[in-house]
Design an enzyme around this catalytic site. Structure first.
Site, PDB file in Angstrom:
ATOM      1  N   LYS A 191     113.728  69.297  42.916  1.00  0.00           N
ATOM      2  CA  LYS A 191     113.555  69.283  44.369  1.00  0.00           C
ATOM      3  C   LYS A 191     112.328  69.120  44.782  1.00  0.00           C
ATOM      4  CE  LYS A 191     118.038  70.381  45.357  1.00  0.00           C
ATOM      5  NZ  LYS A 191     118.275  69.199  46.029  1.00  0.00           N
ATOM      6  N   GLU A 193     130.097  63.604  53.358  1.00  0.00           N
ATOM      7  CA  GLU A 193     130.139  62.935  52.394  1.00  0.00           C
ATOM      8  C   GLU A 193     131.835  62.539  52.416  1.00  0.00           C
ATOM      9  OE1 GLU A 193     127.652  63.735  48.955  1.00  0.00           O
ATOM     10  OE2 GLU A 193     129.519  64.481  47.917  1.00  0.00           O
ATOM     11  N   CYS A 210     123.661  73.922  39.324  1.00  0.00           N
ATOM     12  CA  CYS A 210     122.389  74.353  39.785  1.00  0.00           C
ATOM     13  C   CYS A 210     122.127  75.717  39.315  1.00  0.00           C
ATOM     14  CB  CYS A 210     122.495  74.704  41.236  1.00  0.00           C
ATOM     15  SG  CYS A 210     122.824  72.868  42.099  1.00  0.00           S
ATOM     16  N   SER A 268     126.649  58.267  46.919  1.00  0.00           N
ATOM     17  CA  SER A 268     126.905  58.846  48.603  1.00  0.00           C
ATOM     18  C   SER A 268     125.273  58.512  49.006  1.00  0.00           C
ATOM     19  CB  SER A 268     127.226  59.965  48.687  1.00  0.00           C
ATOM     20  OG  SER A 268     127.071  60.720  49.850  1.00  0.00           O
ATOM     21  N   GLU A 322     132.414  59.833  54.532  1.00  0.00           N
ATOM     22  CA  GLU A 322     131.994  58.521  53.875  1.00  0.00           C
ATOM     23  C   GLU A 322     133.008  58.054  52.807  1.00  0.00           C
ATOM     24  OE1 GLU A 322     128.226  59.176  51.717  1.00  0.00           O
ATOM     25  OE2 GLU A 322     128.250  57.006  51.368  1.00  0.00           O
ATOM     26  N   GLU A 374     110.487  58.506  51.332  1.00  0.00           N
ATOM     27  CA  GLU A 374     111.493  58.232  52.259  1.00  0.00           C
ATOM     28  C   GLU A 374     111.943  59.623  52.935  1.00  0.00           C
ATOM     29  OE1 GLU A 374     111.163  57.525  49.230  1.00  0.00           O
ATOM     30  OE2 GLU A 374     113.369  57.219  48.200  1.00  0.00           O
ATOM     31  N   GLU A 427     111.726  65.487  44.721  1.00  0.00           N
ATOM     32  CA  GLU A 427     112.450  65.021  45.878  1.00  0.00           C
ATOM     33  C   GLU A 427     111.887  65.214  47.352  1.00  0.00           C
ATOM     34  OE1 GLU A 427     115.983  67.053  46.732  1.00  0.00           O
ATOM     35  OE2 GLU A 427     117.071  65.326  47.447  1.00  0.00           O
TER      36      GLU A 427
END
Ligand SMILES: Cc1cc2nc3c(=O)[nH]c(=O)nc-3n(C[C@H](O)[C@H](O)[C@H](O)COP(=O)(O)O)c2cc1C
Ligand code: SF4
Ligand code: SF4
Ligand code: SF4
Ligand code: FES
Lengths: 386, 595
Positions: free
Chosen positions: B368, B283, B525, B329, B286, B376, B371
């Site tokens: 999660k 990241e 979290c 990101s 990036e 994907e 997720e």
């Protein structure tokens, strides 16, 4: 001979003065004087809670801030009540005058008529009246914009804070009080909510003066009041009567000769059995919305109560525990006793429950279930069991 | 003293700030009033009515949570009237309830259960008014299960979803006896605009909202000798798991947790921190790329760049701001990076057929789970993460295994992919990703450590909803000379209500930032939807303190110094944002319906 109830002709009397003359005359006086006059008249709210109207307006006038609202509660959802509709149809100017006077004394520039959705057909005529009013208000230099707001269609939306919530586009659930609408109402601003009849009566007080107005009624229930009379009566309809009559005198005028009970104040009110007719006074804190239902001896009071509880179980907003579940328990409970699934003593448990509901419910709906429940169960216990 | 209120509660005079509720005033003198609809994170509802007290001079009882203390009030909090009323309220709630505590996930952690025990409620007083329809559990979502038969209609979930998360997935519908908590058009939970954050779960007093549980599948995998079952645990788990196992809030149980998981039969116990460090490298690179594109190549790039570690946040932006997905990101979350590497790099290094690897993630999170099941997320050729478990599920699995957790020795995470740095640990707290990123990015740009004592970038820490900070780059290394004198502006938001504020700024074109960290859950979290219940600000703060203590105790505290990270680049990924990285560690986002 029982005395007949005294019919009064103030509220529905034909307009005796030019349109909005009352407003114009009133505005020549001082605001303090007008509020004092209202307080002295003893006028109490006609929508349910019976709060002294003059005091409400005084508190609202004392609230700081330039934005305040005046709302006319025309939700009229109480079964057996239809007097507000009649007022709006036959003497809308008295109602609007009352609102305008309220706006003037409290310093509000925006008003709403919260109209029950079922009364949508009144909108066209009412809007015409509002236009006429707007014209006259400009003449006297009163800046008060009036709008109609169509209600959400639930009984509980007649409760003033639920009404405000629904006007704000939210679910019609009563708020916690305090704060009260006069402190924190529509969009968080000080707001006066009054019943249709309250506004009409207030304008009448301004016209005839507190001294005249006080000549009607008793020491704690001043003036006259509209009664929506229904049930086993040859004379169903809306009547303006002097407050303070006994149920006996009421029955002698409106009953069919075989009256066994009178439900005073609608589902939220009390059931008066024949044995109490002489001592029970109408106007003794039980008039609320003015719905009066007459039952003759052919009626099953079990069915009557069942209907009320059915209504409550459906119409509770459902947010608070005692009301949402309590109403269901009372309904289920009387059914079970009737069917013999629960002993008659279960009624005593239910009476205690209805008292808990009164003590703990958030709004007037849940708090008042016990009125009809306990008065019917106590007075017609055998009918509940057999 | 204008702002002070003095009242009498049970004979004691109490002076409190103006606006304090009777409930809180009573708390100040150690009088406990029972509550159900009240939650300190949420606005007042006053609908359960269990907190009623007697206000002398008043006809009815008063809801203490919803009534501000007033001068001269005389309050009783215990009287025959109150006891009867409260008992009736409890009995009513129980009469509407599916009282199957023995099979309920929230048993022993349920506010209704505790109170009905305290009030010794007689279940036979009133008849059951439990509705049949309510007994159909909505299990359609990967993350959140909804069981109306356990719902007490307190609206805590509704207020959470509306006020904390600005999502409004749950709402009150119908009236009277039919009133219930439902969704848009009564659609199942997987078909509505829900971010799966699980905040409704952690704010629910009962078992009406729970995470979808997967531990039976995990036990089955562990019991299957063909399977190589690995687990990676997120930083926020180790500072909260102890709450499930008898420790005070804020206790770090990292070592015991590792031991327990090993004893339970996981073949390898690994650390999500490893991929958190990897995230920082990817990241950070990036971000530097985007800054270079903007400053040097004058290309139109999406700045600010926003972190993508929080799957609740990702789903939120996909629904609410799909036109701004370019700001995200492209990095997968550490969980998903881990999953993709587990069935490729790890499998290769260990010589295990990836088809036989069951990859489990121990997470503070409900989102999660969703997720892990995104289509994907299969870049390894398999479902990268087979199951996401919450901290709560992990706690229960440890209990089920019969281990005496408190007596366990500490152990270290296995290798490979078990090495972590302090920078990765702080991912668990709001501001942590930002701090970790700044520690590394600043070093990459200048060759020096961030100019903060002990590397502690305190301006990005804490529970304030939106935090902003800036760091000026000076004496940059030659390759980063384009950043010389640039003041990087960063912001951190947690709780989706705050994410919305940030996004509205971006949409309006007024966002002053270069880089933003967003976490769906308040506190980050450590306050996740999969964390032990209850979670309050006091608890959040203690977990945060534990996270930073864990960071301070780490020998390595910057992601780029993680030796295993260096190793994976050397052996496998080659360079950040390289082809392999691109394939395994980065992802795309999709536009979802607004309604
Ligand atoms: C369930 C419920 C329904 C109510 N419905 C009405 C109504 O339809 N019209 C009305 O004027 N007041 C209604 N009220 C009373 C209002 O809350 C409020 O007290 C009234 O509008 C105040 O006006 P007043 O002071 O002029 O009576 C209702 C109250 C409750 C609890
Ligand atoms: S008493 Fe009944 S109607 Fe009033 S707030 Fe409670 S549930 Fe709603
Ligand atoms: S929600 Fe609570 S009271 Fe209800 S069954 Fe579960 S543990 Fe028992
Ligand atoms: S689902 Fe839970 S939080 Fe929501 S209303 Fe029901 S009991 Fe309360
Ligand atoms: S805790 Fe006060 S009404 Fe629910």
């Amino acid at each position: 001979m029982t005395q007949k109830p005294k019919k009064v002709d103030i509220i529905f009397s034909p307009y005796s003065v030019a349109p909005y003359q009352i407003l114009k005359d009133t505005m020549k006086r001082s605001k303090e004087e007008v509020i004092a006059e209202l307080i002295s008249s003893g006028l109490r709210g006609r929508g349910g809670a019976g709060f002294p109207t003059g005091m409400k307006w005084k508190f609202a006038a004392e609230q700081k801030g330039s934005v305040k609202y005046v709302i006319c509660n025309a939700d009229e959802g109480e079964p057996g009540t239809f007097k507000d509709r009649k007022l709006l149809m036959s003497v809308p100017r008295k109602v609007i005058s009352g609102m305008a006077i309220c706006a003037w004394v409290t310093g509000s520039t925006q008003g709403f008529i919260y109209l029950r959705r079922e009364y949508k057909y009144l909108v066209t005529e009412l809007q015409k009246e509002i236009d006429i009013f707007t014209h006259h208000s400009k003449e006297v230099g009163l800046n008060f914009n009036l709008q109609i707001f169509l209600g959400a269609g639930a009984y509980v939306c007649g409760e003033e804070t639920a009404l405000i919530e629904s006007m704000e586009g939210k679910r019609g659930e009563p708020r916690n009080k305090p704060p009260y609408p006069i402190q924190n109402g529509f969009l968080g601003k000080p707001t006066v909510v009054n019943n249709v009849e309250t506004f009409a009566s207030a304008s009448m007080v301004c016209r005839i003066g507190a001294i005249e107005y006080k000549k009607f009624g008793t020491s704690d229930q001043r003036g006259s009041k509209l009664f929506s009379i229904s049930g086993d009566s040859p004379k169903e309809g809306v009547f303006e009567l002097e407050l303070g009559m006994s149920v006996e005198s009421f029955v002698s005028e409106f009953g069919d000769g075989d009256t066994k009970a009178v439900q005073v104040g609608g589902v939220a009110g009390f059931c008066v059995p024949r044995k109490d007719f002489a001592k029970a006074i109408i106007g003794d804190g039980n008039t609320t919305g003015g719905s009066t239902m007459i039952f003759n001896s052919s009626r099953s009071m079990y069915r009557v109560l069942h209907n009320y509880l059915d209504f409550y179980a459906e119409e509770s907003c459902g947010q608070c525990t005692p009301c949402r579940i309590g109403c269901q328990q009372l309904l289920k409970g009387i059914e079970a006793v009737k069917k013999g699934e629960k002993p008659a003593e279960y009624l005593d448990q239910l009476l205690k429950l209805s008292e808990s509901m009164r003590l703990t419910s958030k709004c007037g709906l849940g708090q008042s279930v016990t009125n009809s429940f306990s008065s019917i169960v106590t007075n017609f216990r055998e009918e509940m069991i057999f | 003293m204008a702002n002070k209120i003095t009242l009498t509660i049970d004979g004691h005079q109490v002076t409190v700030e103006h606006g304090t509720s009777i409930l809180d005033a009573a708390k100040q003198i150690n009088i406990k009033i029972p509550t159900l609809c009240h939650h300190e994170d949420l606005c007042v509802a006053g609908n359960c009515r269990i907190c009623v007290v007697e206000q002398v001079g008043k006809q009815t009882l008063t809801a203490s949570c919803a009534t501000p203390a007033d001068n001269g009030m005389t309050i009783l909090t215990s009287s025959p009237k109150i006891r009867r009323a409260r008992k009736d309220i409890m009995a009513l709630l129980v009469s509407e309830h599916n009282t199957q505590c023995t099979t309920c996930y929230r048993s022993t952690n349920c506010e209704l259960q505790i109170l009905s025990a305290e009030y010794n409620v007689d279940n036979s007083i009133y008849m059951s008014v439990l509705k049949k329809d309510d007994c159909e559990i909505d299990k359609a979502s990967w993350s959140v299960e909804k069981d109306n038969s356990k719902c007490i209609r307190c609206q805590r979930c509704v207020r959470t979803c509306a006020d904390i998360q600005h999502v409004n997935a749950l709402a009150v519908t119908e009236r009277g006896k039919d009133m219930k908590i439902s969704t848009f058009m009564h659609l199942p939970m997987n078909e509505i605009v829900c971010t799966n954050c699980g905040q409704c779960i952690t704010h629910c007093p009962t078992g009406a909202l729970t995470e979808r549980r997967y531990y039976d599948e995990i036990w089955a995998a562990i019991d299957n000798p063909e399977k190589h079952v690995i687990i990676n645990t997120a930083p926020a788990v180790r500072v909260a798991l102890g709450e499930m196992l008898g420790y005070p809030v804020g206790t770090r149980v990292t070592g015991k947790m590792v031991t327990a998981l090993k004893k339970m039969g996981f073949n390898s116990v690994l650390d999500t921190d490893f991929t958190a460090d990897l995230t920082i490298i990817e990241e950070g690179t990036e971000l530097l790329g985007r800054l270079k594109d903007a400053l040097v190549h004058k290309k139109p790039v999406s700045l600010p760049m926003i972190t993508s570690c929080s799957p609740g946040w990702i789903k939120f932006i996909e629904h609410m701001y799909p036109e701004h997905l370019g700001h995200l990101s492209s990095c997968k979350s550490p969980q998903q990076m881990f999953g993709a590497l587990a069935k490729t790099y790890y499998a290769e290094k260990k010589g295990i057929d990836p088809a036989n690897i069951v990859s489990v993630a121990g997470m503070p999170c409900a989102a999660k789970k969703f997720e892990a099941n995104r289509p994907e997320m299969r870049d390894s050729g398999y479902q990268d993460v087979d199951a996401g478990l919450t901290t709560r599920e992990l706690g229960y699995m440890i209990k089920q295994s019969g281990l005496n957790f408190q007596d366990l020795e500490d152990d270290d995470f296995d290798k490979i992919m078990g090495e972590s740095t302090g920078a990765a640990v702080i991912f668990g707290a709001t501001g942590g990703v930002m701090e970790a990123a700044l520690r590394t990015v600043y070093f990459l740009i200048t060759g020096r450590n961030v100019p903060f004592e002990h590397l502690n970038i305190t301006p990005v820490r804490g529970l304030e909803g939106i935090k902003a900070a800036s760091v000026k780059f000076e004496n940059c290394l030659p390759e980063y000379s384009f950043l010389e004198g640039v003041e990087a502006k960063v912001a951190i938001a947690h709780g989706l209500k705050n994410a919305r504020i940030i996004m509205d700024q971006i949409a309006a074109g007024t966002s002053p930032y270069h880089f933003i960290e967003i976490m769906a859950c308040p506190g980050g979290c450590i306050g996740g939807g999969g964390q032990p219940i209850p979670t309050t600000n006091e608890i959040r703060q203690k977990r945060i303190d534990a996270i930073y203590a864990e960071d301070m105790g780490k020998p390595i505290r910057m992601s780029h110094e993680n030796p295993e990270v260096a190793q994976i680049y050397a052996e496998y990924l080659k360079v950040p944002l390289g082809e392999k990285s691109h394939h395994l560690l980065h992802t795309k986002y999709r536009k979802r319906n607004r309604y």
